[in-house]
Design a protein around this motif. Structure first.
Motif, mmCIF file in Angstrom:
data_model
loop_
_atom_site.group_PDB
_atom_site.id
_atom_site.type_symbol
_atom_site.label_atom_id
_atom_site.label_comp_id
_atom_site.label_asym_id
_atom_site.label_seq_id
_atom_site.Cartn_x
_atom_site.Cartn_y
_atom_site.Cartn_z
ATOM 1 N N GLY A 29 -8.508 -9.338 15.230
ATOM 2 C CA GLY A 29 -9.322 -9.792 15.262
ATOM 3 C C GLY A 29 -10.311 -9.498 14.866
ATOM 4 O O GLY A 29 -12.061 -9.638 14.845
ATOM 5 N N ASP B 240 -1.727 -16.996 22.581
ATOM 6 C CA ASP B 240 -2.537 -16.051 21.641
ATOM 7 C C ASP B 240 -3.924 -16.719 21.573
ATOM 8 O O ASP B 240 -3.507 -17.728 20.589
ATOM 9 N N SER C 22 1.298 -20.243 19.157
ATOM 10 C CA SER C 22 1.701 -19.049 20.599
ATOM 11 C C SER C 22 0.498 -19.127 21.543
ATOM 12 O O SER C 22 0.060 -19.508 21.224
#
Ligand SMILES: CC(C)(COP(=O)(O)OP(=O)(O)OC[C@H]1O[C@@H](n2cnc3c(N)ncnc32)[C@H](O)[C@@H]1OP(=O)(O)O)[C@@H](O)C(=O)NCCC(=O)NCCS
Length: 282
Positions: free
Chosen positions: A93, A121, A119
């Protein structure tokens, strides 16, 4: 990334993917260091194969001697593919992922199409969307099949290297690009089955379910999926896009559980069918 980086890069993915691995595979390894060694060995083998066949697509981010992030991409017949992408949790991040993806995307600049398994995510999904990929949600089936529901599987035989030309041609028809040298790796790691009749062809790599499947029609694809279910008591078959509803039909007929996870991310192409993609080699 060099071949020597592969074991440390595997550790980055083990830590980066820990939460997803636990959720998807329902196998609780509480400490990422405990990821089963055989899964780690398959990863290292695959990444060394990709560095060997297309070194320009593989990059690492490091601080001092420690790897903080990795990206493994490669090109097959004008298609750019992303095999693996992870940053260690403490550094996620902060922009490292964007910095890593940039040279990998640059490597695929001359490609017509792009494909990867994303994914769930949200950070990964942001990166792929920003890179121009369309996200197609995927389902998976898993569980212990009801053996009374499994039909007699006909026209399926064990495959060999002699089937690679047929398989490459089915790949081009479904996915738009052959797996080529990747079949040499896959046949070392998994059981290969082939279905061939006068009017239809298909193949699948199996390992407690389907690892990769491509066929010229849904009937052949369903046959190959039934073979995978017949040969395992603990089945996991993933990467089912809505276009491949034949796989949902087979999975539910075998009384497996239907769930959702992740996306097939595509650039300049429609979801392949009948096709169940490989998680990393697509
Ligand atoms: C996917 C991954 C490699 C990206 O690396 P990263 O260093 O985290 O990525 P970046 O910091 O460059 O970009 C993350 C983006 O998500 C945003 N973001 C950060 N935290 C977020 C959160 N909790 N929810 C949603 N978005 C978030 C960031 O703002 C950034 O978007 P922006 O550039 O539009 O502002 C990394 O997060 C990771 O390893 N995830 C776990 C493993 C995984 O899923 N890998 C992908 C496999 S397909």
């Amino acid at each position: 990334m060099t071949p020597d980086d592969a074991p440390a890069a595997e550790r980055v993915t083990a830590v980066g993917f820990h939460e997803l691995d636990t959720r998807m595979f329902r196998r609780s390894w509480p400490d990422p260091q405990l990821r089963p060694p055989e899964r780690g060995a398959i990863w290292v083998d695959r990444v060394r194969h990709l560095i060997g066949t297309d070194p320009g697509g593989c990059w690492v981010a490091e601080r001092d001697d420690e790897l903080l992030g990795i990206v493994v991409s490669f090109v097959r017949e004008k298609m750019w593919l992303l095999a693996s992408y992870a940053v260690v949790p403490d550094s996620q991040g902060l922009g490292l992922g964007q910095a890593l993806l940039a040279p990998a995307l640059e490597h695929g600049r001359g490609c017509l199409r792009g494909m990867l398994n994303a994914s769930s995510d949200p950070k990964a999904v942001r990166r792929y969307h920003a890179a121009g990929f369309t996200l197609h949600p995927q389902m998976f089936v898993r569980g212990s099949p009801d053996r009374t529901q499994i039909p007699v599987v006909e026209h399926v035989r064990e495959g060999t290297e002699g089937d690679f030309d047929l398989m490459d041609s089915v790949d081009r028809r479904t996915r738009g690009a052959a797996h080529g040298v990747d079949h040499e790796l896959l046949i070392r790691q998994f059981r290969l089955v082939v279905s061939e009749t006068s009017s239809a062809q298909g193949y699948a790599y199996l390992d407690g379910g389907v690892v990769l499947l491509a066929a010229t029609d849904r009937r052949t694809a369903s046959r190959l999926m039934w073979e995978s279910i017949a040969s395992s008591d603990d089945v996991l078959i993933g990467h089912i896009t809505p276009e491949n509803s034949w796989a949902v039909d087979v999975g539910l007929a075998a009384r497996l559980e239907l769930n959702q996870e992740g996306y097939l991310a595509l650039r300049n192409m429609r979801p392949p069918k009948p096709y169940l993609s490989h998680g990393a080699l697509m």
